[in-house]
Design a protein around this motif. Structure first.
Motif, mmCIF file in Angstrom:
data_model
loop_
_atom_site.group_PDB
_atom_site.id
_atom_site.type_symbol
_atom_site.label_atom_id
_atom_site.label_comp_id
_atom_site.label_asym_id
_atom_site.label_seq_id
_atom_site.Cartn_x
_atom_site.Cartn_y
_atom_site.Cartn_z
ATOM 1 N N TRP A 49 0.831 -1.201 0.000
ATOM 2 C CA TRP A 49 0.000 0.000 0.000
ATOM 3 C C TRP A 49 0.868 1.256 0.000
ATOM 4 O O TRP A 49 0.605 2.215 -0.720
ATOM 5 N N ARG A 50 1.944 1.237 0.783
ATOM 6 C CA ARG A 50 2.869 2.372 0.813
ATOM 7 C C ARG A 50 3.532 2.569 -0.548
ATOM 8 O O ARG A 50 3.657 3.704 -1.024
ATOM 9 N N GLN A 51 3.928 1.482 -1.181
ATOM 10 C CA GLN A 51 4.552 1.588 -2.501
ATOM 11 C C GLN A 51 3.545 2.058 -3.553
ATOM 12 O O GLN A 51 3.914 2.785 -4.488
ATOM 13 N N LEU A 52 2.302 1.678 -3.415
ATOM 14 C CA LEU A 52 1.279 2.149 -4.347
ATOM 15 C C LEU A 52 1.044 3.655 -4.184
ATOM 16 O O LEU A 52 0.778 4.357 -5.166
ATOM 17 N N LEU A 53 1.142 4.140 -2.968
ATOM 18 C CA LEU A 53 1.012 5.583 -2.738
ATOM 19 C C LEU A 53 2.176 6.338 -3.375
ATOM 20 O O LEU A 53 1.979 7.405 -3.977
ATOM 21 N N PHE A 54 3.381 5.791 -3.253
ATOM 22 C CA PHE A 54 4.521 6.400 -3.933
ATOM 23 C C PHE A 54 4.331 6.358 -5.448
ATOM 24 O O PHE A 54 4.676 7.316 -6.157
ATOM 25 N N LEU A 55 3.796 5.248 -5.938
ATOM 26 C CA LEU A 55 3.534 5.123 -7.368
ATOM 27 C C LEU A 55 2.540 6.181 -7.832
ATOM 28 O O LEU A 55 2.691 6.760 -8.917
ATOM 29 N N ALA A 56 1.535 6.438 -7.022
ATOM 30 C CA ALA A 56 0.540 7.448 -7.370
ATOM 31 C C ALA A 56 1.166 8.845 -7.392
ATOM 32 O O ALA A 56 0.833 9.672 -8.256
ATOM 33 N N HIS A 57 2.072 9.117 -6.458
ATOM 34 C CA HIS A 57 2.750 10.413 -6.463
ATOM 35 C C HIS A 57 3.609 10.573 -7.712
ATOM 36 O O HIS A 57 3.634 11.633 -8.340
ATOM 37 N N ASN A 58 4.327 9.518 -8.069
ATOM 38 C CA ASN A 58 5.178 9.585 -9.258
ATOM 39 C C ASN A 58 4.369 9.670 -10.543
ATOM 40 O O ASN A 58 4.871 10.148 -11.564
ATOM 41 N N ALA A 59 3.133 9.183 -10.498
ATOM 42 C CA ALA A 59 2.290 9.222 -11.693
ATOM 43 C C ALA A 59 1.981 10.651 -12.122
ATOM 44 O O ALA A 59 1.603 10.886 -13.275
ATOM 45 N N ILE A 60 2.151 11.603 -11.208
ATOM 46 C CA ILE A 60 1.892 13.002 -11.556
ATOM 47 C C ILE A 60 2.828 13.462 -12.666
ATOM 48 O O ILE A 60 2.405 14.106 -13.636
ATOM 49 N N ILE A 61 4.118 13.115 -12.534
ATOM 50 C CA ILE A 61 5.069 13.509 -13.568
ATOM 51 C C ILE A 61 4.770 12.792 -14.880
ATOM 52 O O ILE A 61 4.972 13.336 -15.971
ATOM 53 N N LEU A 62 4.247 11.581 -14.779
ATOM 54 C CA LEU A 62 3.887 10.836 -15.992
ATOM 55 C C LEU A 62 2.728 11.499 -16.721
ATOM 56 O O LEU A 62 2.730 11.585 -17.959
ATOM 57 N N VAL A 63 1.750 11.975 -15.969
ATOM 58 C CA VAL A 63 0.617 12.666 -16.578
ATOM 59 C C VAL A 63 1.091 13.911 -17.317
ATOM 60 O O VAL A 63 0.635 14.214 -18.433
ATOM 61 N N ILE A 64 2.042 14.632 -16.721
ATOM 62 C CA ILE A 64 2.568 15.843 -17.359
ATOM 63 C C ILE A 64 3.304 15.488 -18.654
ATOM 64 O O ILE A 64 3.128 16.141 -19.694
ATOM 65 N N VAL A 65 4.135 14.437 -18.592
ATOM 66 C CA VAL A 65 4.902 14.033 -19.771
ATOM 67 C C VAL A 65 3.979 13.580 -20.892
ATOM 68 O O VAL A 65 4.157 13.958 -22.064
ATOM 69 N N LEU A 66 2.962 12.784 -20.562
ATOM 70 C CA LEU A 66 2.039 12.290 -21.589
ATOM 71 C C LEU A 66 1.157 13.405 -22.137
ATOM 72 O O LEU A 66 0.677 13.325 -23.270
ATOM 73 N N ALA A 67 0.933 14.447 -21.335
ATOM 74 C CA ALA A 67 0.180 15.589 -21.835
ATOM 75 C C ALA A 67 0.989 16.379 -22.859
ATOM 76 O O ALA A 67 0.444 16.921 -23.827
ATOM 77 N N ILE A 68 2.311 16.430 -22.641
ATOM 78 C CA ILE A 68 3.182 17.147 -23.580
ATOM 79 C C ILE A 68 3.492 16.288 -24.806
ATOM 80 O O ILE A 68 3.484 16.775 -25.939
#
Length: 285
Positions: free
Chosen positions: A135-154
């Motif tokens: 669960w802790r690692q999934l929360l970290f994964l969700a935080h890192n997904a923010i940068i992924l959303v930005i990259v995929l938007a660009i």
């Protein structure tokens, strides 16, 4: 007709079911369902405690991931004469997923050692500590997904299809794998303390032989027979199971076949290990 006396029945040995598959499965189920609120709260508290007094908290990991992926994308684009718009999404997804995989393996091997106090004082299934870790690692994964959303938007994928929806079951499979990996290596490393540093060194080696910062599409001669040996690495299929849909690659069922096969084998071995040694973990810690 002879009747057993009360004394005889009381002196009969009791058959313990602590070493049965039923108890092993019950440990996993009770930990996931009955004690759900416990590991959810503990996992959340882990993140709050780790970044206590920090201004942006776990988003430091997000920033580090984004800076590293961007720098490597620029470097590889020069060395390989590749398109940054193609490299950056691949590197970003690769780093995010590898962080989840690596931490699940390394932290998983120490999950019971790190929770020695709770194991000895809290009457809860062993799986609670594993679910807390995942669960802790999934929360970290969700935080890192923010940068992924930005990259995929660009740099959005060139091709979109319904196969992009396979990212949802792919993440589920990744979480299930993290559970059995943490449980399996957690029990082994509790008994044999040399396993944890061995896994740390092994994951560092696997980072270089797994297509995290490179892919078969971006390396010259990526379709050669020698390069196809990479597909013998199960971690390659775990990465592509999630990375492929996110960057718009065609659906490849081979990744699912390998991941499902590894999951079945891994869960079976984990249940066998839990059956034999689950009750002894409290003594080993």
């Amino acid at each position: 007709m002879p009747v057993d006396s009360p004394a005889a029945s009381q002196s009969a040995p009791l058959v313990s079911d602590s070493r049965t598959f039923k108890r092993a499965i019950r440990d996993l189920v009770d930990g996931a369902v009955v004690h759900r609120e416990l590991w959810l709260e503990l996992g959340w508290q882990d993140i709050k405690q780790r970044y206590r007094r920090s201004v942006i908290g776990p988003f430091w990991i997000t920033i580090a991931t984004g800076v590293t992926a961007g720098a490597l994308a620029l470097l590889w684009s020069v060395l390989l004469n590749a398109d940054v718009a193609t490299l950056l999404p691949q590197l970003t997804v690769g780093f995010i997923l590898w962080s989840f995989i690596q931490n699940s393996i390394i932290d998983g091997s120490e999950v019971f050692i790190a929770n020695e106090g709770l194991i000895k004082q809290l009457p809860a299934p062993l799986s609670v500590h594993v679910y807390r870790l995942v669960w802790r690692q999934l929360l970290f994964l969700a935080h890192n997904a923010i940068i992924l959303v930005i990259v995929l938007a660009i740099f959005p994928p060139k091709h979109w299809s319904w196969t992009q929806l396979s990212i949802i079951p792919a993440i589920v499979m990744l979480a299930i794998t993290a559970v059995w990996v943490a449980m399996f290596f957690g029990i082994l490393a509790t008994r044999f303390r040399d396993i944890s540093p061995l896994l740390t060194a092994l994951t560092q080696l696997l980072f270089y032989v797994t297509p995290v910062v490179w892919t078969l599409d971006t390396v010259p001669g990526g379709n050669s027979e020698r390069a196809q040996l990479v597909k013998l690495n199960p971690l390659y299929h775990y990465l592509e199971l999630v990375r492929g849909p996110l960057i718009g690659k065609p659906f490849d069922p081979q990744h699912w076949y390998v991941v499902l096969g590894c999951t079945v084998i891994g869960v079976a071995l984990t249940l066998l290990l839990m059956k034999q040694f689950r009750s002894r973990v409290a003594y080993w810690v």
